[in-house]
Design an enzyme around this catalytic site. Sequence first.
Site, PDB file in Angstrom:
ATOM      1  N   ALA A 215       0.841  -1.197   0.000  1.00 58.20           N
ATOM      2  CA  ALA A 215       0.000   0.000   0.000  1.00 58.20           C
ATOM      3  C   ALA A 215       0.873   1.243   0.000  1.00 58.20           C
ATOM      4  O   ALA A 215       1.918   1.285   0.641  1.00 58.20           O
ATOM      5  CB  ALA A 215      -0.914   0.020   1.221  1.00 58.20           C
ATOM      6  N   ASP A 216       0.425   2.241  -0.736  1.00 55.58           N
ATOM      7  CA  ASP A 216       1.079   3.545  -0.683  1.00 55.58           C
ATOM      8  C   ASP A 216       0.351   4.482   0.273  1.00 55.58           C
ATOM      9  O   ASP A 216       0.962   5.416   0.795  1.00 55.58           O
ATOM     10  CB  ASP A 216       1.125   4.155  -2.083  1.00 55.58           C
TER      11      ASP A 216
END
Length: 367
Positions: A250-251
């Site tokens: 995930a960013d």
Amino acid sequence: MEIDQPLKAIQYQRGSLLILDQLKLPDETVYISINTGADAWKAIHTMSIRGAPAIAVCGVLSVAVELYHSRSKFDSISSILQFVTDQLNYLITARPTAVNMTDAAKTIIDYLIPLNNKQQNVTLYINELLDFMEQFLQRDLDNNQSIGKYGAEAIRQNVKDKKKLTVLTHCNTGSLATVGFGTALGVIRQLAVDNNLQLTYFTETRPYNQGSRLTAYELVHDRIPHTMICDSMAGLLMRTQTLHAVIVGADRVTANGDTANKIGTYQLAILAKYHEIPFYVAAPTTSIDLTKRTGNEIIIEQRPSSEMTTIKGINIAAEGVQVWNPAFDITPNQLITGIITEHGVFKPEELEEKLISLQRTIKSPLL
């Protein structure tokens, strides 16, 4: 199984920062010297270094290196505070979707303000600040190893009658995207170390090919059983092969559990839901942004059209073709089985409450 020493995207000692140029992989292994915040901004923006945790650590350490070499130029605490704040805010602009750089900047600035009142000696102030910045290296590694253990255990619990598991991952979330070990790929590494891994499927991850260039490079290096697929093969793979979990990185994760990650993640989550395959997001708490309520508030970075129309400078599309190239997409929380953090695995709907509770109980400026 035993795994060789993981690859290192970042090499640091006080006054020196080298990053592995991931634009050259897998053909060449070349390290770039980062001497200033401007050097780091360019490396992050051009994706010589990528992966949300690695971006943050690279950014922080670039400021540390520049501060170290220019320390004789500062004659006041306030001038140091201004320099560090300006550099960190500048680095945030290199890639807007990932939250880790923003989180790191806030953590350091919050640390600077009380330090300003406590420490009035310029030299000692700089040394204390450098000590604090350097903690980001070990913290990232420790977080990744915890994510690996929690994630591996969660996946095993879902398939109690299976010793050897087969999983699918997307993009690159390993040692090349972090200080070491990895997030989603760290979970896979842990399964391999525990002799619970049968096979890792991974996507090539168009258009930037982080899978075929980087994840492949890591899996081959670590001798982890693997098979690469094109992004468009995932549906057929899920219908015809046994998969025990999909694990992605995930960013940015919002308060409700919506997740921004590499483009193509959303469609994998939809496919996993249809085929009743658990879908996990592996991310340190530094990737979780409680100031954003839902994924609709996340800015999606748009990348150059050349990333789609060329490969290594060779044109593969009709000249003049119009291109839409978002780097990330948003996976809604209802498609996510669990979010794997360094503090445990949480359901999206309980994420905010659990993290707020942790912030109250853990007295650490780096949480």
